[in-house]
Design an enzyme around this catalytic site. Structure first.
Site, PDB file in Angstrom:
ATOM      1  N   ARG A  69       0.827  -1.217   0.000  1.00 32.33           N
ATOM      2  CA  ARG A  69       0.000   0.000   0.000  1.00 32.33           C
ATOM      3  C   ARG A  69       0.858   1.262   0.000  1.00 32.33           C
ATOM      4  O   ARG A  69       0.480   2.272  -0.561  1.00 32.33           O
ATOM      5  CB  ARG A  69      -0.881   0.020   1.250  1.00 32.33           C
ATOM      6  N   LYS A 172       3.231 -17.723   6.861  1.00 31.86           N
ATOM      7  CA  LYS A 172       2.465 -17.936   8.079  1.00 31.86           C
ATOM      8  C   LYS A 172       2.142 -16.582   8.710  1.00 31.86           C
ATOM      9  O   LYS A 172       2.868 -15.633   8.428  1.00 31.86           O
ATOM     10  CB  LYS A 172       3.222 -18.846   9.040  1.00 31.86           C
ATOM     11  N   ASP A 201       6.393 -22.964   6.220  1.00 31.53           N
ATOM     12  CA  ASP A 201       6.833 -23.017   7.615  1.00 31.53           C
ATOM     13  C   ASP A 201       8.347 -22.955   7.478  1.00 31.53           C
ATOM     14  O   ASP A 201       8.972 -23.943   7.061  1.00 31.53           O
ATOM     15  CB  ASP A 201       6.410 -24.315   8.288  1.00 31.53           C
ATOM     16  N   HIS A 202       8.941 -21.813   7.786  1.00 28.59           N
ATOM     17  CA  HIS A 202      10.345 -21.653   7.398  1.00 28.59           C
ATOM     18  C   HIS A 202      11.264 -22.643   8.122  1.00 28.59           C
ATOM     19  O   HIS A 202      12.388 -22.860   7.692  1.00 28.59           O
ATOM     20  CB  HIS A 202      10.811 -20.201   7.533  1.00 28.59           C
ATOM     21  N   LYS A 206      15.134 -25.071   7.062  1.00 26.73           N
ATOM     22  CA  LYS A 206      16.425 -25.078   7.782  1.00 26.73           C
ATOM     23  C   LYS A 206      17.164 -26.367   7.466  1.00 26.73           C
ATOM     24  O   LYS A 206      16.583 -27.454   7.522  1.00 26.73           O
ATOM     25  CB  LYS A 206      16.185 -24.950   9.298  1.00 26.73           C
ATOM     26  N   GLU A 240      13.860 -18.774  22.621  1.00 28.05           N
ATOM     27  CA  GLU A 240      14.368 -17.508  22.062  1.00 28.05           C
ATOM     28  C   GLU A 240      14.713 -16.577  23.211  1.00 28.05           C
ATOM     29  O   GLU A 240      13.993 -16.547  24.217  1.00 28.05           O
ATOM     30  CB  GLU A 240      13.291 -16.828  21.219  1.00 28.05           C
ATOM     31  N   ASP A 259       1.863 -18.759  17.389  1.00 29.05           N
ATOM     32  CA  ASP A 259       3.058 -18.273  16.696  1.00 29.05           C
ATOM     33  C   ASP A 259       4.076 -19.396  16.454  1.00 29.05           C
ATOM     34  O   ASP A 259       4.714 -19.444  15.409  1.00 29.05           O
ATOM     35  CB  ASP A 259       3.700 -17.149  17.532  1.00 29.05           C
ATOM     36  N   HIS A 264       5.884 -24.410  13.706  1.00 27.62           N
ATOM     37  CA  HIS A 264       7.253 -24.922  13.822  1.00 27.62           C
ATOM     38  C   HIS A 264       7.338 -26.132  14.752  1.00 27.62           C
ATOM     39  O   HIS A 264       7.948 -27.145  14.419  1.00 27.62           O
ATOM     40  CB  HIS A 264       8.196 -23.836  14.350  1.00 27.62           C
ATOM     41  N   LYS A 360       9.605 -17.008  24.691  1.00 27.38           N
ATOM     42  CA  LYS A 360      10.409 -15.812  24.428  1.00 27.38           C
ATOM     43  C   LYS A 360      11.066 -15.399  25.742  1.00 27.38           C
ATOM     44  O   LYS A 360      10.601 -15.750  26.821  1.00 27.38           O
ATOM     45  CB  LYS A 360       9.531 -14.691  23.891  1.00 27.38           C
TER      46      LYS A 360
END
Ligand code: BG6
Length: 508
Positions: A69, A172, A201-202, A206, A240, A259, A264, A360
């Site tokens: 946008r 995602k 799904d990254h 990997k 993380e 998330d 994952h 996290k």
């Protein structure tokens, strides 16, 4: 593209890489990125495209159209992307390679429900077909929030070209719950065949996640013991040290369960537990994964722990609690941590717990899968010896990518002391090369039409079904948040989850 720069030196010299380098060349195509002004495009997508360009893995005839946008000229967009590549790329920056890539980049500003905008985009793509020889082949990358998906799918669906192929990459999160994911799958199915849809799904991109399949199915020694007879339990950690990092707008309505667990984490469970596929192709691999997902039971409330970080310390620096983060309500009940116990209810795994945790603001970034084997049945040594611990096969997904096997060994000298030692394989040491970013692999696979490392519609729906049923059990009680300080390994209840079973989380 003409060859300007050779791949990075380490990748050329290492004899272990001989013959392993993939030289499949994709057909000409144009990649449209919806959400091109966003973070993902800058941090991951353009750096990945540049890394592919450096290795001469992009199609010879290639173009990229950024769509968003935000009003911006193509020149301004190209400049922004160059800065992003310089900041986030894993390779040295070569002006010449960049210019070749940038020559095929365009930017189109539009609202997704504006017909004139769509016509402008179609014109830009047709022009690129002429100028860059992209042959009418299209990849549409949806790097936008889920609420924008439906409209974009409908628009690109009804405007599909009759010549050339069209593929869709869906970032995602894919929906917000089972109902919205189903609705989205239904809209997509009206315009696209399943093999044209690439749900990301990254984690599947990997290297170390793919290595799990190689470890299990290219080696004869693991499969016979990869089951309930020999494995005591499995522990999967996706930790993380980062906090919510300015993403409260998204995270407040997602939490750790949507998330990380929904995608994952459940993918890691599926890859760990799946049966050997008959081939490494999209249907065979995904059929086996979906069987695992179907056999997962919803854990009861006692087998799920949720948490939210309070203020604390990360690597010596004070950090605020989740409720103090920008954009988070002061009484937020969003979870930033989830741990749980799952059972894969099939012949291979019945009664073998799969413990998982993700959070996290844990002390450090660490993604691991630990396969803990049963103890030696009746060792002729003192059971109190420090090294008389069960064997653990530890897959380091990140960082320090590799595999390590914990075994008991005799300490040299008199007497019979036993200590745990590790047999290690480290990616960096064995192959002496930087690992590609997940997005490099995934974008290239999509260009090649290979959906093996992407999620199929039924997989995503199974994952949502489990997550929805866990969230439903949460409606009954209010959490006492925050319940773990930043820089700790999560709430005490997560330790109790394992202690009740006479086990504990792997030591760090
Ligand atoms: C993303 C999540 O999917 O994965 C983020 O939305 C998370 O919250 C990230 O930080 C972790 O990815 P990686 O590759 O850094 O482990």
């Amino acid at each position: 593209m003409t060859e300007t720069h050779a791949p990075p030196a380490a990748e050329q010299e290492n004899p272990l890489l001989e013959g392993l380098r993939r030289r499949r060349t994709p057909e000409p195509c144009a990649l449209t990125i919806f959400g091109a002004s966003g973070d993902l495009t800058q941090r991951k997508l353009f750096p990945a495209l540049y890394a592919l360009a450096v290795r001469h893995l992009l199609p010879e005839h290639f173009a990229v159209v950024g769509v968003a946008r935000t009003q911006m000229t193509t020149e301004a967009f190209v400049e922004r992307m160059r800065d992003a590549v310089q900041e986030h790329g894993r390779d040295e920056f070569h002006q010449e390679t960049w210019e070749e890539l940038a020559a095929g980049v365009r930017y189109v500003a539009m609202e997704f429900d504006d017909d004139a905008g769509w016509e402008g985009l179609a014109a830009a793509l047709n022009e690129l077909d002429e100028e860059r020889g992209t042959d009418g082949n299209r990849i549409h990358y949806l790097a936008v929030p889920p609420k924008a998906f439906e409209e974009i799918v409908r628009q690109v669906g009804k405007r599909r070209k009759t010549s050339g192929w069209t593929r869709l990459i869906c970032e995602k999160p894919f929906g917000h719950d089972l109902a919205s994911a189903r609705a989205l799958n239904a809209t997509i199915a009206r315009y696209f065949a399943e093999e044209e849809v690439f749900r990301i799904d990254h984690y599947l991109g990997k290297e170390t996640v793919q290595n799990m399949l190689v470890l299990r199915f290219a080696n004869g020694i693991f499969e016979p013991i990869w089951n309930r007879q020999f494995v005591d339990h499995v522990q999967i950690t996706v930790g993380e040290s980062l906090g919510v990092e300015g993403r409260a707008g998204f995270y407040e309505s997602a939490g750790a369960i949507r998330d990380i667990v929904q995608n994952h984490l459940l993918q890691l469970v599926a890859l760990t537990a799946m049966e050997p596929p008959i081939a490494f192709d999209p249907e065979s691999v995904r059929n086996e994964k979906v069987k695992v997902l179907r056999s997962l039971h919803t854990p009861g409330p006692k087998h799920i722990v949720r948490g939210q970080y309070g203020p604390g310390d990360i690597e010596g620096a004070e950090v605020p609690g989740y409720r103090e983060e920008e954009g988070v309500t002061p009484d937020s009940e969003t979870e930033t941590y989830v741990a749980g116990k799952l059972y894969v209810d099939n012949w291979r795994w019945a009664d073998t717990p799969f413990y998982f945790r993700t959070g996290k603001r844990l002390p450090r970034r660490e993604t691991t899968i630990a396969i803990q084997f049963k103890r030696a049945p009746k060792p002729p040594f003192d059971a109190a010896e420090e090294g008389m611990r069960p064997n653990v096969l530890l897959l380091h997904i990140q960082p320090d990518e590799g595999v390590s096997l914990a075994i008991g060994a005799k300490v040299p000298g008199q007497g019979l002391a036993i200590r745990t030692v590790h047999m290690d394989f480290l990616y960096g040491g064995a192959f002496r090369t930087g690992l590609p970013e997940a997005y490099e692999r995934l974008i290239l696979d999509c260009m090649l039409g290979d959906a093996t490392l992407f999620m199929r519609a039924d997989e995503v729906e199974e994952q949502w079904a489990l997550v929805d049923s866990i969230i439903a059990t949460w409606q009954r009680d209010r959490p006492a948040f925050p319940n773990y300080p930043s820089g700790s390994w999560g709430p005490p209840a997560a330790d109790e989850l394992l202690h009740r079973d006479g086990r504990s989380w792997r030591r760090h």
